[in-house]
Design a protein around this motif. Structure first.
Motif, PDB file in Angstrom:
ATOM      1  N   UNK A  26      45.476 -14.831  17.206  1.00 13.71           N
ATOM      2  CA  UNK A  26      44.784 -15.885  17.926  1.00 13.71           C
ATOM      3  C   UNK A  26      45.777 -16.939  18.435  1.00 13.71           C
ATOM      4  N   UNK A  27      46.905 -17.059  17.784  1.00  8.46           N
ATOM      5  CA  UNK A  27      47.875 -18.087  18.149  1.00  8.46           C
ATOM      6  C   UNK A  27      48.861 -17.647  19.225  1.00  8.46           C
ATOM      7  N   UNK A  28      48.529 -16.680  20.022  1.00  5.62           N
ATOM      8  CA  UNK A  28      49.436 -16.199  21.068  1.00  5.62           C
ATOM      9  C   UNK A  28      49.228 -17.022  22.333  1.00  5.62           C
ATOM     10  N   UNK A  54      32.716 -25.279  23.652  1.00  2.00           N
ATOM     11  CA  UNK A  54      31.798 -24.250  23.145  1.00  2.00           C
ATOM     12  C   UNK A  54      32.543 -22.940  22.888  1.00  2.00           C
ATOM     13  N   UNK A  55      33.446 -22.592  23.798  1.00  2.00           N
ATOM     14  CA  UNK A  55      34.230 -21.367  23.599  1.00  2.00           C
ATOM     15  C   UNK A  55      35.122 -21.482  22.371  1.00  2.00           C
ATOM     16  N   UNK A  56      35.714 -22.673  22.158  1.00  2.00           N
ATOM     17  CA  UNK A  56      36.571 -22.876  20.986  1.00  2.00           C
ATOM     18  C   UNK A  56      35.768 -22.796  19.691  1.00  2.00           C
ATOM     19  N   UNK A  57      34.571 -23.355  19.701  1.00  2.00           N
ATOM     20  CA  UNK A  57      33.712 -23.291  18.509  1.00  2.00           C
ATOM     21  C   UNK A  57      33.308 -21.847  18.232  1.00  2.00           C
ATOM     22  N   UNK A  58      32.965 -21.094  19.268  1.00  2.00           N
ATOM     23  CA  UNK A  58      32.604 -19.690  19.078  1.00  2.00           C
ATOM     24  C   UNK A  58      33.788 -18.883  18.552  1.00  2.00           C
ATOM     25  N   UNK A  59      34.985 -19.171  19.039  1.00  2.00           N
ATOM     26  CA  UNK A  59      36.183 -18.508  18.521  1.00  2.00           C
ATOM     27  C   UNK A  59      36.369 -18.818  17.046  1.00  2.00           C
ATOM     28  N   UNK A  60      36.214 -20.079  16.673  1.00  2.00           N
ATOM     29  CA  UNK A  60      36.359 -20.467  15.277  1.00  2.00           C
ATOM     30  C   UNK A  60      35.308 -19.775  14.404  1.00  2.00           C
ATOM     31  N   UNK A  61      34.063 -19.744  14.860  1.00  2.41           N
ATOM     32  CA  UNK A  61      33.005 -19.094  14.086  1.00  2.41           C
ATOM     33  C   UNK A  61      33.252 -17.594  13.944  1.00  2.41           C
ATOM     34  N   UNK A  62      33.730 -16.960  15.005  1.00  2.00           N
ATOM     35  CA  UNK A  62      34.007 -15.525  14.909  1.00  2.00           C
ATOM     36  C   UNK A  62      35.172 -15.257  13.958  1.00  2.00           C
ATOM     37  N   UNK A  63      36.151 -16.141  13.926  1.00  2.00           N
ATOM     38  CA  UNK A  63      37.248 -15.987  12.970  1.00  2.00           C
ATOM     39  C   UNK A  63      36.752 -16.160  11.540  1.00  2.00           C
ATOM     40  N   UNK A  64      35.869 -17.114  11.337  1.00  2.95           N
ATOM     41  CA  UNK A  64      35.300 -17.313   9.997  1.00  2.95           C
ATOM     42  C   UNK A  64      34.519 -16.084   9.562  1.00  2.95           C
ATOM     43  N   UNK A 112      42.757 -17.916  23.888  1.00  3.04           N
ATOM     44  CA  UNK A 112      43.120 -19.317  23.682  1.00  3.04           C
ATOM     45  C   UNK A 112      43.637 -19.950  24.968  1.00  3.04           C
ATOM     46  N   UNK A 113      44.376 -19.208  25.766  1.00  5.11           N
ATOM     47  CA  UNK A 113      44.838 -19.738  27.045  1.00  5.11           C
ATOM     48  C   UNK A 113      43.661 -19.918  28.010  1.00  5.11           C
TER      49      UNK A 113
END
Length: 119
Positions: A53-55, A93-103, A75-76
């Motif tokens: 995710x950190x790429x 919203x996209x960042x929150x969805x990314x965080x939730x999917x990672x969780x 992320x870009x």
């Protein structure tokens, strides 16, 4: 490297006892190696997910997502939508969805590692 370090921590006496009991290589791997490496493999998987995710920096510095979006990563894209296109709500919203999917992914990995063999 972490898997090799984990393998060196498994006592050889376990494999000797399994061989004396008649276990073949597959059984030794399934009943000795994998259970004792579960935590090490979990740690490696979580670190790999985080690194994937950190790429952001290589894409932002070298290609800016081009040519024709072929090197664009999530992320870009979130940064591009939120900052460059001035759609802060959508980017958030996209960042929150990314965080939730990672969780969810990490929680699924933890539940797989912590479950018992009989379950």
């Amino acid at each position: 490297m972490l898997a090799i370090a984990g393998l060196t921590q498994i006592p050889g006496s376990l494999y000797e006892a399994a061989t004396l009991d008649g276990a073949n290589g597959k059984e030794q791997f399934r009943f000795i190696t994998l259970p004792l490496l579960r935590r090490t493999l979990l740690f490696s998987a979580v670190i790999a997910i985080i690194n994937a995710v950190q790429v952001f920096e290589p894409v932002a510095l070298i290609t800016q997502g081009g040519p024709v979006g072929s090197t664009n990563v999530l992320t870009y894209h979130i940064r591009r939508v939120g900052i460059e296109r001035a759609q802060g709500g959508l980017g958030s919203a996209m960042a929150v969805m990314l965080m939730l999917s990672l969780i969810v992914c990490v929680s699924a990995l933890f539940s797989l590692v912590n479950r018992k063999d009989g379950e």
